[in-house]
Scaffold this active site. Sequence first.
Site, PDB file in Angstrom:
ATOM      1  N   TYR A 141      -1.976  -0.706  10.398  1.00 11.43           N
ATOM      2  CA  TYR A 141      -2.106  -1.004   8.971  1.00 11.43           C
ATOM      3  C   TYR A 141      -0.822  -0.634   8.221  1.00 11.43           C
ATOM      4  O   TYR A 141      -0.293  -1.413   7.422  1.00 11.43           O
ATOM      5  CB  TYR A 141      -3.298  -0.246   8.397  1.00 11.43           C
ATOM      6  CG  TYR A 141      -3.544  -0.499   6.930  1.00 11.43           C
ATOM      7  CD1 TYR A 141      -4.180  -1.659   6.507  1.00 11.43           C
ATOM      8  CD2 TYR A 141      -3.134   0.422   5.967  1.00 11.43           C
ATOM      9  CE1 TYR A 141      -4.412  -1.906   5.159  1.00 11.43           C
ATOM     10  CE2 TYR A 141      -3.357   0.202   4.622  1.00 11.43           C
ATOM     11  CZ  TYR A 141      -3.991  -0.966   4.221  1.00 11.43           C
ATOM     12  OH  TYR A 141      -4.203  -1.210   2.889  1.00 11.43           O
ATOM     13  N   SER A 157       0.853  -1.176   0.000  1.00  8.79           N
ATOM     14  CA  SER A 157       0.000   0.000   0.000  1.00  8.79           C
ATOM     15  C   SER A 157       0.893   1.231   0.000  1.00  8.79           C
ATOM     16  O   SER A 157       2.060   1.178   0.410  1.00  8.79           O
ATOM     17  CB  SER A 157      -0.911   0.018   1.239  1.00  8.79           C
ATOM     18  OG  SER A 157      -1.556   1.272   1.392  1.00  8.79           O
TER      19      SER A 157
END
Length: 585
Positions: free
Chosen positions: A468, A455
């Site tokens: 995350y 990501s």
Amino acid sequence: MTLQGARERWVRTGGVELCVAELGDTAQPTVVLVHGYPDSKEVWSEVAARLAEHFHVVLYDVRGHGRSTAPEPLRGGFTLERLTDDFLAVADAVSPGRPVHLVGHDWGSVQAWEFVTVERTKGRIASFTSMSGPSLDHFGHWIKKRVSRPTPRRIGQLLGQGAKSWYVYLLHTPVLPELAWRGPLGKRWPGILRRLEKVPGGDYPTPSLPTDAAHGAWLYRDNVRPRLRRPRVDAYAHAPVQLVTPLGDAFLSESLYDELELWAPRLTRRTLPAKHWVPRTRPDQLAAWIKEFVVATEGGRPTARAASGPHADRFGGQLVLVTGAGSGIGRATVLAFAEAGARVVAVDRDAQSAARTAELARLVGAPEAWAETVDVSDEQAMEKLAERVAAEYGVVDVLVNNAGIGLAGPFLDTTTEDWRKVLDVNLWGVIHGCRLFGRQMAERGQGGHIVNTASAAAYLPSRSLPAYSTSKAAVLMLSECLRAELAGRGIGVSAICPGFVNTNITSTARFAGVGPEEEDRRRRKSARLYGLRNYPPEKVAEAVLRAVVRNQAVVPVTAEARGGRLMSRFTPRALRAIARLEPPL
């Protein structure tokens, strides 16, 4: 040295005796494999064994090679006309009255182009698969076109191929090639192949290598200059042609085949991320493509539809496994590979969603698609999945570790259990996939590619995404480390780093430190923001396929991901300042 389980016969033609080996059921279509320089028929042993499960497979030592005898005198004994006589004699002996499917590598392909374009072989060849060996006639016209109408690009192509053809000039010198092959070069050649081409040993090369190479020099001397100077104008293929181009070929440029459709109207193109000796380094993929082409040509039910999507030449018939394939980026990636003709395995913890993705994949062009249900964080379940996939579908060619979950909230509000859940899926799920399927790729020894979905959060710090971002940063570094480790085994590794992509991850993301109502409100707001950005998962899927084709290391997707990547490298202080800002809630 003989091929295991082969039946041998001798075919006499033009003053020589050709050693012919046969495998498989003679009632099935006949596939004739023609070897190149400085090889003997044993270069095909791995491919032949796989094809023999479906076809009558025939290999022969080209005159002067292996156990076939050499013409006397050598000069003039290796012309394409005489090699065509040899092929017809073999074809008549092993498949009288029925056309054969021809496969050639290197000089086996060069001479096979002659077979498939001359008038006297019409009706004897059902199809031709060519790899690493152009038609000398086509090559001659290619050169003349670039010399007569030069442009910077065409001149560059001429110079590039001229540099790659250095060995051709040496082989035209008298005596020296024979002395080299019968001396130090012949002894060192197996080691050179292992080191530079990653060619495994086994039954190749055979002890006849020095003599084969010395005799084979006359293939070049008898044919190259005459054909390049006066190429035939009628060198059109009278059978369907499948062209397999190794993208890392040190001896042949891809541009040699730019205008091939003019000479072979029924042309299917394939590409492989491999070097020159693909019969030894990629036997599984070659056998699969040859089988598919032969079955389709025979008029039976093709093993795969003609793929029309981007990169169909690269992924047709390959096996691709995608985790988190039930929706979003995972589903879009499965469908993109399916459109490119790949066989796909859609993996998701939601059985119904995985099944729907597999169904859609078949509709858009996947020759085969399967659904598998697994929680990627469960190590034992992943081990069983890897065993089942290998046993039922084969070794995966491309693995996409895409499954992931979202978690937002301050570090001090994130519990140990929250951390465990996000790391189990986002990091350990990737580790399990890389370890299990990557080991299978490495043990097969025929390359592959691993794609890990990281990501932009992997390199963009944020006070609201500590868990995350940490999981994705770990995936990014894991990918870089694996890329370094597996490069020597021909296995590429890419990390895909999307920014804001309109998927359903926002509807399942968790928010630490808030109650159910507030968590639901934040989910709805995040979904609206992602919807306004409206970057489709299909574009991420396109980036995944490009990353595999180009063997890219890190691929930021979306403008914010690319911009953030640049800032992380050149203005990290500015990123740290932005990370301190309170996100809108």
